[in-house]
Design an enzyme around this catalytic site. Structure first.
Site: not given
Ligand code: URA
Length: 235
Positions: A103
């Site tokens: 993310d």
């Molecule tokens: N899980 C998440 O919620 N975000 C990420 O970036 C990776 C795994």
């Protein structure tokens, strides 16, 4: 492959710079001077030299990045900075893509490569590659939360995750935890905690299979994988 492309791809300069070097007689193929930038090279069979130095062909590139927050895991975007924007131009035009997605606000280990087979193998749920994350969670993480992770958690869309592992490394009103999961569903860890009524405040990926984030890489920095790291990943 054209000689100018070969040399530019191997980091010897921009396409126009290497064209000039070739025209000035600086390049040889199998010890014969070649002045035509369009001359065809067979990367697997020909020995290419520039200024007398062998330029060995590297087909695959493997970069480990410590992804910083605020950068998106994509190859291009009209507005946002992408992880590819953080990579030197000599790695561009090599079809290097991120393996999986973090993310925008997630930090940590991101592998980038043009090795499509490895990319597929690391992401395929069938291959069960563990991904390990450090997280800060708003609230006290309980043994009930740990049991829920061990069983698998039903997310907001009804999907039940594979069992994961949740270890508490610091108990407090802001808990610190290590999470190991084998999948990579959209916002998976955030949604797993959300299903337990908790919020992820900070998330950083530490490892993916055998590959562990190099602690010497500051956020935004990257390096090529070592031979040993590549071998361990592709084994
Ligand atoms: N899980 C998440 O919620 N975000 C990420 O970036 C990776 C795994």
């Amino acid at each position: 492959m054209r000689l100018d492309r070969y040399l530019a791809n191997m980091g010897c300069g921009s396409r126009s710079e290497v064209k000039l070097l070739i025209k000035n007689g600086k390049a040889t193929i199998n010890a014969v001077m070649i002045k035509d930038p369009a001359f065809q090279v067979s990367p697997d069979h020909d020995q290419v030299c520039l200024n007398g130095q062998p330029i060995v062909f590297q087909r695959f590139f493997y970069l480990m990045m410590n992804k910083p927050a605020g950068v998106i895991t994509a190859t291009e975007d009209l507005k946002a900075t992408t992880v590819l924007d953080l990579i030197e131009t000599r790695y561009h035009n090599k079809d290097i893509v991120p393996v999986g997605r973090l993310d925008k606000d997630t930090e940590g280990l991101l592998l980038l490569t043009n090795d499509g087979e490895l990319n597929h193998n690391l992401l395929s749920p069938k291959k069960h590659v563990d991904k390990c994350y450090f997280a800060k969670i708003d609230g006290w993480v309980t043994s009930g939360d740990q049991e829920a992770f061990a069983k698998g958690i039903v997310l907001d869309d009804g999907y039940c995750t594979l069992p994961g592992k949740l270890e508490v490394t610091f108990e407090g009103p802001i808990s610190e935890v290590m999470i190991t999961i084998r999948e990579g569903k959209f916002h998976q860890i955030k949604r797993m905690f959300q299903a337990l009524g908790k919020k992820v405040l900070y998330l950083k990926r530490i490892s993916m299979g055998s590959l562990v984030l190099d602690p010497d890489l500051a956020p935004g920095e990257y390096r090529e994988l070592t031979k040993d790291e590549i071998e361990a990943l592709t084994r």
